[in-house]
Design an enzyme around this catalytic site. Sequence first.
Site, PDB file in Angstrom:
ATOM      1  N   ASN A  44     -30.703  95.614  53.729  1.00 47.46           N
ATOM      2  CA  ASN A  44     -30.837  94.417  52.894  1.00 47.46           C
ATOM      3  C   ASN A  44     -31.680  94.699  51.658  1.00 47.46           C
ATOM      4  OD1 ASN A  44     -29.368  92.931  54.743  1.00 47.46           O
ATOM      5  ND2 ASN A  44     -31.165  92.017  55.716  1.00 47.46           N
ATOM      6  N   GLY A 241     -36.878  87.218  53.459  1.00 48.57           N
ATOM      7  CA  GLY A 241     -38.045  88.098  53.388  1.00 48.57           C
ATOM      8  C   GLY A 241     -37.707  89.460  52.807  1.00 48.57           C
ATOM      9  N   ASP A 242     -36.509  89.963  53.093  1.00 50.42           N
ATOM     10  CA  ASP A 242     -36.069  91.238  52.526  1.00 50.42           C
ATOM     11  C   ASP A 242     -35.825  91.099  51.027  1.00 50.42           C
ATOM     12  OD1 ASP A 242     -36.114  92.431  55.066  1.00 50.42           O
ATOM     13  OD2 ASP A 242     -34.077  91.768  55.485  1.00 50.42           O
ATOM     14  N   ALA A 243     -35.236  89.972  50.627  1.00 53.22           N
ATOM     15  CA  ALA A 243     -35.024  89.719  49.200  1.00 53.22           C
ATOM     16  C   ALA A 243     -36.362  89.622  48.481  1.00 53.22           C
ATOM     17  CB  ALA A 243     -34.223  88.434  49.011  1.00 53.22           C
TER      18      ALA A 243
END
Length: 300
Positions: A44, A241-243
């Site tokens: 991601n 959260g990954d973004a």
Amino acid sequence: MTRRVLAAGHVNWDVTLRVDALPDPDGEARIESQHAAGGGSAANVAASLAGHDVDVGILGSVGDDENGLLVERELTEAGVDTDRLRVVDDGETSVKYLVVAASGQVMVLGNDGANEAVGPEDVDDETVAGIDHVHLTSQRPETATRLARLAADANATVSFDPGRRLSARDFSATIERADVLFLNGREAASVLGSEYTNAPPTRGGLVVVKHGARGATVHTATGSYDHPGFEVDAVDTTGAGDAFAAGFLAVVLGADGIDADRIERALEYANACGALAATSEGARTAPTRPEVEAFLDDQY
């Protein structure tokens, strides 16, 4: 100067099931929609960084099944270098079923499959050759530590987002070697305690605590920075959260490593990335740089 980033850790195939409510034991829920796409924190972040015009590769593992082929194809189409993606013969790609309720609550079901086939013996100096920054996500602790050491030896900076397994695994050796540590509030309180705000345990002294819809805080050795986040109509917070992490890194990584002068801008940009990602269904919904910049222009 273009920074070359390597994201290392989990690479999954995700099936997102939207339900009317999470069922109680022996209960039943109605599936309102389903969506399948690539997932896994490392993948991601890599795909998101590519959307911010970052030169990025992925280090992880998938099986030689149909899901593994779909994952690799999706990453390649996103602009991610998959040369370090290991395909395990007769292996099964990890599949995660993300059950998302109308309230926003998420339940995750999954198999490990070939997800952690990359061990410490599989990485060496060549793995990080030409890399300026290594972003580590959940994986075998010994593999994460080995990569962090190799990165330090190669004068590359390191960030680490251990995710849900932080409390179940000993990642202390990796945390000590990280320049940037990403945590949510629960992880920060339960694992690091309250003292980290005055003495960050990382090599670079940067701890980024994500508060979800309430924004985020960056703690440094000399002070803290807060941003309240942005109000959006959230549909699915999976992958937000990954973004966020990708957005933060896309801004804070300068020509000479972590640029302390960019921390406040990186925090604002990261919160915008997380907010926008939450407005779409699925884990692989991170916005691109033009989309984030347009969103920020609309806020002021």
